[in-house]
Design a protein around this motif. Sequence first.
Motif, mmCIF file in Angstrom:
data_model
loop_
_atom_site.group_PDB
_atom_site.id
_atom_site.type_symbol
_atom_site.label_atom_id
_atom_site.label_comp_id
_atom_site.label_asym_id
_atom_site.label_seq_id
_atom_site.Cartn_x
_atom_site.Cartn_y
_atom_site.Cartn_z
ATOM 1 N N UNK A 171 1.786 84.092 -3.206
ATOM 2 C CA UNK A 171 0.716 84.009 -3.952
ATOM 3 C C UNK A 171 0.302 84.998 -4.760
ATOM 4 N N UNK A 172 0.169 86.229 -4.310
ATOM 5 C CA UNK A 172 -0.185 87.310 -5.104
ATOM 6 C C UNK A 172 0.787 87.653 -6.288
ATOM 7 N N UNK A 173 2.153 87.368 -5.693
ATOM 8 C CA UNK A 173 3.068 87.799 -6.967
ATOM 9 C C UNK A 173 3.127 86.654 -8.045
ATOM 10 N N UNK A 174 2.769 85.250 -7.671
ATOM 11 C CA UNK A 174 2.625 84.316 -8.652
ATOM 12 C C UNK A 174 1.779 84.499 -9.607
ATOM 13 N N UNK A 175 0.506 85.116 -9.073
ATOM 14 C CA UNK A 175 -0.658 85.425 -10.020
ATOM 15 C C UNK A 175 -0.268 86.343 -10.803
ATOM 16 N N UNK A 176 0.395 87.430 -10.442
ATOM 17 C CA UNK A 176 0.636 88.664 -11.208
ATOM 18 C C UNK A 176 1.511 88.222 -12.368
ATOM 19 N N UNK A 177 2.289 87.315 -12.074
ATOM 20 C CA UNK A 177 3.251 86.787 -13.162
ATOM 21 C C UNK A 177 2.515 85.995 -14.087
ATOM 22 N N UNK A 178 1.428 85.033 -13.874
ATOM 23 C CA UNK A 178 0.501 84.360 -14.490
ATOM 24 C C UNK A 178 -0.137 85.515 -15.546
ATOM 25 N N UNK A 179 -0.629 86.732 -14.847
ATOM 26 C CA UNK A 179 -1.075 87.494 -15.676
ATOM 27 C C UNK A 179 -0.554 88.074 -16.703
ATOM 28 N N UNK A 180 0.494 88.288 -16.292
ATOM 29 C CA UNK A 180 1.458 88.675 -17.679
ATOM 30 C C UNK A 180 1.723 88.215 -18.694
ATOM 31 N N UNK A 181 1.937 86.648 -18.484
ATOM 32 C CA UNK A 181 2.184 85.990 -19.412
ATOM 33 C C UNK A 181 0.761 85.553 -20.170
ATOM 34 N N UNK A 182 -0.228 85.469 -19.594
ATOM 35 C CA UNK A 182 -1.572 85.401 -20.255
ATOM 36 C C UNK A 182 -1.819 86.717 -21.208
ATOM 37 N N UNK A 183 -1.391 87.902 -20.708
ATOM 38 C CA UNK A 183 -1.650 89.019 -21.580
ATOM 39 C C UNK A 183 -0.578 89.082 -22.547
ATOM 40 N N UNK A 184 0.583 88.542 -22.342
ATOM 41 C CA UNK A 184 1.294 88.630 -23.500
ATOM 42 C C UNK A 184 1.063 87.600 -24.824
ATOM 43 N N UNK A 185 0.470 86.485 -24.277
ATOM 44 C CA UNK A 185 -0.206 85.603 -25.316
ATOM 45 C C UNK A 185 -1.277 86.005 -26.122
ATOM 46 N N UNK A 186 -2.163 86.985 -25.346
ATOM 47 C CA UNK A 186 -3.390 87.738 -26.142
ATOM 48 C C UNK A 186 -2.715 88.705 -27.080
ATOM 49 N N UNK A 187 -1.826 89.436 -26.546
ATOM 50 C CA UNK A 187 -1.206 90.739 -27.353
ATOM 51 C C UNK A 187 -0.601 90.190 -28.695
ATOM 52 N N UNK A 188 0.181 88.922 -28.348
ATOM 53 C CA UNK A 188 0.924 88.455 -29.720
ATOM 54 C C UNK A 188 -0.179 87.895 -30.845
ATOM 55 N N UNK A 189 -1.383 87.384 -30.278
ATOM 56 C CA UNK A 189 -2.309 87.036 -31.299
ATOM 57 C C UNK A 189 -2.780 88.262 -31.874
ATOM 58 N N UNK A 190 -2.918 89.251 -31.135
ATOM 59 C CA UNK A 190 -3.749 90.582 -31.891
ATOM 60 C C UNK A 190 -2.823 91.259 -32.744
ATOM 61 N N UNK A 191 -1.383 91.284 -32.339
ATOM 62 C CA UNK A 191 -0.486 91.762 -33.351
ATOM 63 C C UNK A 191 -0.373 91.146 -34.535
ATOM 64 N N UNK A 192 -0.451 89.627 -34.533
ATOM 65 C CA UNK A 192 -0.549 88.874 -35.726
ATOM 66 C C UNK A 192 -1.707 89.350 -36.513
ATOM 67 N N UNK A 193 -2.974 89.536 -36.078
ATOM 68 C CA UNK A 193 -3.951 89.975 -36.689
ATOM 69 C C UNK A 193 -4.038 91.485 -36.989
ATOM 70 N N UNK A 194 -2.901 92.385 -36.636
ATOM 71 C CA UNK A 194 -3.024 93.784 -36.665
ATOM 72 C C UNK A 194 -4.147 94.323 -36.141
ATOM 73 N N UNK A 195 -4.645 93.804 -35.135
ATOM 74 C CA UNK A 195 -5.534 94.397 -34.401
ATOM 75 C C UNK A 195 -6.881 94.683 -35.117
ATOM 76 N N UNK A 196 -7.032 93.793 -35.900
ATOM 77 C CA UNK A 196 -8.303 93.979 -36.932
ATOM 78 C C UNK A 196 -9.469 92.849 -36.027
ATOM 79 N N UNK A 197 -10.313 92.746 -36.683
ATOM 80 C CA UNK A 197 -11.536 91.860 -36.259
ATOM 81 C C UNK A 197 -10.940 90.354 -35.781
ATOM 82 N N UNK A 198 -11.336 89.883 -34.784
ATOM 83 C CA UNK A 198 -10.707 88.588 -34.438
ATOM 84 C C UNK A 198 -11.026 87.557 -35.468
#
Length: 261
Positions: A171-198
């Motif tokens: 269960x802990x490893x499955x949770x870690x996988x979900x954390x990686x996926x969620x962080x990836x989605x957030x980073x993609x959006x930040x990259x799109x906005x060039x790390x400017x004001x959201x």
Amino acid sequence: MRAFPTSRRNSPRSTSSVIPSHDAAGLHRYGALAAAAAVVCTVGVAFAPAAGAAAGLPRQPESSSARAGLLESIAARPNPAAIPDDFATAAGYRPVVEAGMLLNPEGDCSSPIPLPAEFDLACKSHDLGYDLLRYAAAHGQPLGPWARQSVDAALEQRMHTACAAREDAMSRTQCQVMATIAATAVDLNSIRQDYGSPVYEPFFEHTGAGPTPAALAVAGVGIAGLASAATVLVRRARSRRDTAARERDFAIAGTASAVAL
């Protein structure tokens, strides 16, 4: 949380949970494949310029009060007094401290797929960080890219830390996988906005004829899962064939020795 790090920052990845079982090792490989597939499937979207991109804008003095508040939002022992005096009026809420995190009590985790309940507080703190970025921009003194990178990195670290509290290794490893996926989605959006004001980008919503970035990411995860399963099946079949071949050779050698005697 309003949603692959690039060379612009090194995002701390959780390495505290090492699980020496074959099943957990397989899940770790699945997590890596899932993250890689998500990036491959969304690379065109991730690097397309967004309306909120900050590239090309002249540098302006940063808001010292917003900077202080944001640093507290990612601190281990935050001080709510560091939040700007007029922030509550501008944002419509007053930040609170819960479980050692300074957060937006009205925040949430925005995701097209269910996320572990353990991520809730991390998402609310991430929302506060983004609201402080917006606050600084609204006052004509936006914070630099470091600020959004720091808020995203804190979210990632906190999600992985929350997963470590699970007792069951699988269960802990499955949770870690979900954390990686969620962080990836957030980073993609930040990259799109060039790390400017959201600027709220419909990463998780359909706005045109094509699929949403989130749908592409989820599709990538599915493809990764199928590829991982296929690889396991192929390796198992190859192992069975190799074992059968060795047993056959051994039997033939034994028979030849018996005949020679």
